[in-house]
Enzyme design. Structure first.
Site, mmCIF file in Angstrom:
data_model
loop_
_atom_site.group_PDB
_atom_site.id
_atom_site.type_symbol
_atom_site.label_atom_id
_atom_site.label_comp_id
_atom_site.label_asym_id
_atom_site.label_seq_id
_atom_site.Cartn_x
_atom_site.Cartn_y
_atom_site.Cartn_z
ATOM 1 N N TRP A 74 0.898 -1.162 0.000
ATOM 2 C CA TRP A 74 0.000 0.000 0.000
ATOM 3 C C TRP A 74 0.933 1.206 0.000
ATOM 4 O O TRP A 74 1.661 1.434 0.961
ATOM 5 C CB TRP A 74 -0.877 -0.029 1.251
ATOM 6 C CG TRP A 74 -1.942 1.024 1.290
ATOM 7 C CD1 TRP A 74 -3.178 0.964 0.724
ATOM 8 C CD2 TRP A 74 -1.867 2.286 1.964
ATOM 9 N NE1 TRP A 74 -3.879 2.118 0.995
ATOM 10 C CE2 TRP A 74 -3.094 2.947 1.754
ATOM 11 C CE3 TRP A 74 -0.886 2.939 2.706
ATOM 12 C CZ2 TRP A 74 -3.361 4.210 2.269
ATOM 13 C CZ3 TRP A 74 -1.160 4.198 3.213
ATOM 14 C CH2 TRP A 74 -2.389 4.818 2.991
ATOM 15 N N ASN A 98 7.032 -3.894 6.037
ATOM 16 C CA ASN A 98 5.841 -3.131 6.440
ATOM 17 C C ASN A 98 6.295 -2.072 7.431
ATOM 18 O O ASN A 98 7.188 -2.339 8.240
ATOM 19 C CB ASN A 98 4.840 -4.027 7.174
ATOM 20 C CG ASN A 98 4.051 -4.907 6.230
ATOM 21 O OD1 ASN A 98 4.260 -4.875 5.029
ATOM 22 N ND2 ASN A 98 3.164 -5.702 6.792
ATOM 23 N N GLY A 99 5.644 -0.922 7.412
ATOM 24 C CA GLY A 99 5.985 0.136 8.368
ATOM 25 C C GLY A 99 6.672 1.286 7.650
ATOM 26 O O GLY A 99 6.662 1.363 6.411
ATOM 27 N N LYS A 480 -19.473 6.450 6.007
ATOM 28 C CA LYS A 480 -19.782 5.279 5.169
ATOM 29 C C LYS A 480 -20.013 5.719 3.729
ATOM 30 O O LYS A 480 -19.512 5.116 2.801
ATOM 31 C CB LYS A 480 -21.029 4.535 5.672
ATOM 32 C CG LYS A 480 -20.847 3.707 6.915
ATOM 33 C CD LYS A 480 -20.032 2.446 6.760
ATOM 34 C CE LYS A 480 -18.601 2.651 7.058
ATOM 35 N NZ LYS A 480 -18.122 2.713 8.395
ATOM 36 N N HIS A 499 -23.836 28.252 10.472
ATOM 37 C CA HIS A 499 -22.623 29.010 10.781
ATOM 38 C C HIS A 499 -21.580 28.850 9.676
ATOM 39 O O HIS A 499 -20.387 29.010 9.927
ATOM 40 C CB HIS A 499 -22.063 28.583 12.140
ATOM 41 C CG HIS A 499 -23.002 28.909 13.256
ATOM 42 N ND1 HIS A 499 -23.196 30.188 13.721
ATOM 43 C CD2 HIS A 499 -23.870 28.126 13.947
ATOM 44 C CE1 HIS A 499 -24.117 30.182 14.677
ATOM 45 N NE2 HIS A 499 -24.545 28.936 14.828
ATOM 46 N N LYS A 596 -7.763 -2.014 5.167
ATOM 47 C CA LYS A 596 -8.543 -2.538 6.284
ATOM 48 C C LYS A 596 -7.804 -2.371 7.603
ATOM 49 O O LYS A 596 -8.406 -2.132 8.633
ATOM 50 C CB LYS A 596 -8.850 -4.016 6.027
ATOM 51 C CG LYS A 596 -9.756 -4.646 7.063
ATOM 52 C CD LYS A 596 -11.155 -4.075 6.979
ATOM 53 C CE LYS A 596 -12.076 -4.539 8.071
ATOM 54 N NZ LYS A 596 -13.215 -3.603 8.245
HETATM 55 C C1 F6R Z 1 -14.222 3.055 8.181
HETATM 56 C C2 F6R Z 1 -13.224 2.275 8.857
HETATM 57 C C3 F6R Z 1 -12.084 2.987 9.484
HETATM 58 C C4 F6R Z 1 -11.630 2.259 10.748
HETATM 59 C C5 F6R Z 1 -10.358 2.898 11.297
HETATM 60 C C6 F6R Z 1 -9.904 2.239 12.570
HETATM 61 O O1 F6R Z 1 -15.256 2.266 7.682
HETATM 62 O O2 F6R Z 1 -13.290 1.068 8.886
HETATM 63 O O3 F6R Z 1 -12.391 4.310 9.749
HETATM 64 O O4 F6R Z 1 -12.645 2.309 11.690
HETATM 65 O O5 F6R Z 1 -9.348 2.801 10.337
HETATM 66 O O6 F6R Z 1 -9.632 0.895 12.374
HETATM 67 P P1 F6R Z 1 -9.608 -0.109 13.574
HETATM 68 O O7 F6R Z 1 -10.974 -0.205 14.122
HETATM 69 O O8 F6R Z 1 -9.141 -1.400 12.970
HETATM 70 O O9 F6R Z 1 -8.644 0.439 14.579
#
Ligand code: F6R
Length: 601
Positions: A74, A98-99, A480, A499, A596
């Protein structure tokens, strides 16, 4: 975000295992992929932009090899292309990472003076050059790794192959997850258990500033000083997602539907024996203040909890974005409990905030979905969601389960503080016992959500408004919509509209309001009249049967106590966002640029 998988075996068919791992990591979000392996004592590297399938098309998976490393990238430093994709090779070292190596520019300058040149824009190639530099100057792999660990600043989970050793994968870790799995004639290394679950559910955790040498029949762990250390084998209990998305067009739709079971499953053990089971939740009465730290949707769940804590338990509650919390001046106090909410349990900013809290010896509680994740392991106490794996990038079933667990925590706290009576608590528990029925009821109105989606899908801007709890629900609805449909969307406290933002309202602009609080619904309705007068298309989600207005499109949800409102009201908003995105033909389960598990800050 980036994913890592590596495998070393006594058998000669590693490539299908690496590809399985990469496919299992796809849900995290990525934009290129690559693999490297030994073939007749020589290292081969194959990379592709885009999907793992593109990489698979370039690979002969029948090719015999016993050792390899692979990566989904990514993009952070440098665009998504095959040059920047991992693995990177710098002379003796071939690595995936990663990182983020934070001091990579300074290291790059130093290495350029030593004669290194760089093909990519990545910090990973610089990390590879640093490893190679130390290897060439020390001729000793342990010295190389120790020196690297003391020089590199930032976070890393690194796997590398050394060009003169076709039996070992070297593993380094700091602040980015890494596990080593034990398969049959096979050892696997991965950033995420999902990548190896097809082959094993037993594994070792690699700790921060530790490294390992992994061979087919042997794994050796070391601390940063190069001393050998021992580790316990862990077992991952949860099953992999074998059902896939079934007949559903997208995981997101499946996960929205699943909420009719997942909310109840998460809270069942705290409600099935009435107040007695509720009191199995942690006792918070010794705390004067609750802090909640999280990101994105998880932070929105935190806002619902804040509202409930303050409204029903008279307990001060602050909600912080983890990315802000980690760098601000926090007034740490022993009387504060910090709650960390995270679906993945790996979010880099949330994890960093937790480290800060731990460093100050403060109490912490995690609300987490992924068992044994880094945040789950780092908090003093953890309450797990029981939603199963959430695959769609946009969080839905984790959010409602988070809200449900937090609501019960508030309920138990209010009862312990004698601010909620036995009867009040029992009434609310009865509602929670019926939560699946309420959810099924809102899931039924799909036609309505689809027809609203049809109208919104034509627009490029949308606004969500609400007051109090409804404002926080609106924030989640708005997120969403924007993340999966790519329609620009903002959530506003309804009273704030005039405002500034009202200047953006013009003919046809969708304004979606939430009004589930009888005390203030009329105020929100007045705000809707104001935007209506300026040409907006108005949608109102409410449980208040007294509100009628022919100029509004009204979505009715069942009336519940405040403790369930967010769970019930968010579902129509999730579905409106889903259907809107579907009409716009976006990649709903993996929206562009999103991941994710956000493992870099
Ligand atoms: C939006 C979404 C993100 C996560 C956020 C935190 O639909 O999924 O905003 O909520 O990246 O992720 P977690 O919950 O894995 O720490």
């Amino acid at each position: 975000m980036c994913g890592i998988v590596g495998a070393v075996s006594t058998k000669e068919k590693i490539l299908p295992i690496l590809l399985d791992g990469l496919y299992a990591l796809e849900y995290r979000g990525y934009d290129s992929a690559g693999v490297s392996y030994f073939k007749d004592k020589k290292i081969k590297i194959i990379k592709a932009k885009g999907k793992v399938k593109h990489l698979e098309d370039k690979i002969n998976s029948e090719e015999k090899t016993t050792i390899g490393i692979a990566h989904t990238r990514w993009a952070t430093h440098g665009e998504a292309n095959t040059v920047n994709a991992h693995p990177h090779q710098v002379k003796h070292i071939t690595l995936v990472h990663n990182g983020i190596i934070e001091n990579f520019l300074e290291l790059k300058e130093m290495l350029e003076k030593e004669g290194y040149t760089f093909k990519s824009k990545t910090d990973t190639e610089v990390a590879g050059a640093l490893l190679d530099y130390y290897y060439q100057t020390t001729k000793d792999i342990d010295e190389t790794i120790k020196k690297f660990m003391s020089k590199a600043v930032g976070s890393y989970a690194i796997l590398f192959l050394l060009d003169n050793d076709d039996t070992s994968i070297y593993v380094l870790k700091k602040e980015s997850p890494m596990i080593i799995g034990l398969g049959q004639h096979l050892n696997l290394i991965a950033s995420d258990i999902q990548a190896i679950l097809k082959y094993t559910n037993t594994y070792y955790l690699v700790g921060d500033l530790e490294y390992a040498k992994v061979k087919a029949n042997e794994i050796t762990f070391y601390n940063k000083d190069g001393n050998e250390i021992t580790k316990d084998v862990k077992t991952y209990q949860e099953q992999g997602d074998e059902l896939g998305k079934g007949s559903y067009k997208h995981y997101m739709l499946k996960e929205i539907e699943e909420q009719k079971d997942t909310v109840y499953k998460t809270i069942k053990k705290y409600i099935n024996k009435g107040i007695n089971s509720l009191l199995e939740l942690p006792d918070l009465t010794k705390y004067k203040e609750i802090n909640i730290v999280a990101c994105g949707t998880a932070m929105h769940a935190g806002l619902i909890a804040k509202y409930l804590f303050q409204e029903f338990t008279n307990t001060r509650c602050h909600v912080y974005l983890a990315s802000e919390y980690r760098y601000q001046n926090n007034f740490f106090s022993k009387n504060t409990l910090t709650i960390f909410i995270s679906q993945s349990g790996e979010t880099a900013d949330t994890l960093a905030a937790l480290k800060l809290v731990n460093a100050n010896n403060l109490d912490s509680l995690g609300i987490i979905n992924v068992k044994e994740s880094s945040i789950a392991r780092g908090v003093q106490k953890v309450l797990y969601l029981e939603t199963g794996k959430e695959i769609a990038v946009a969080s839905t079933k984790a959010y409602t389960a988070q809200v449900a667990l937090l609501s019960l925590l508030v309920l138990s706290h209010g009862y312990r503080k004698k601010l909620l009576s036995k009867e009040e608590v029992e009434d609310i528990l009865a509602e929670f016992n019926n939560v699946s029925t309420y959810i099924k009821q809102v899931l039924l109105a799909k036609d309505k959500y689809q027809s609203i989606a049809k109208e919104i899908s034509q627009e490029e801007n949308a606004f969500y408004i609400g007051r109090g709890l409804d404002y926080y629900i609106s924030m989640e609805g708005s997120l969403k919509l924007k993340e999966i449909s790519y329609i620009h969307s903002e959530a506003l406290a309804a009273g704030e509209l005039k405002h500034g933002t009202i200047s953006l309202i013009r003919k046809g602009t969708p304004v979606i309001a939430c009004a589930t609080d009888k005390k203030i619904n009329s105020k929100t309705v007045s705000n809707l009249e104001e935007v209506l007068a300026r040409g907006a298309k108005v949608y109102l989600l409410t449980d208040d049967i007294t509100i009628t207005n022919d100029s509004f499109t009204i979505v009715r949800v069942p009336f519940t106590s405040s403790f369930l409102k967010a769970i019930i009201a968010v579902i129509p908003l999730q579905l409106i966002a889903y259907y809107t995105a579907d009409l716009r033909g976006t990649d709903i389960d993996k929206p562009k640029n999103l991941a994710k598990s956000v493992t870099v800050e």
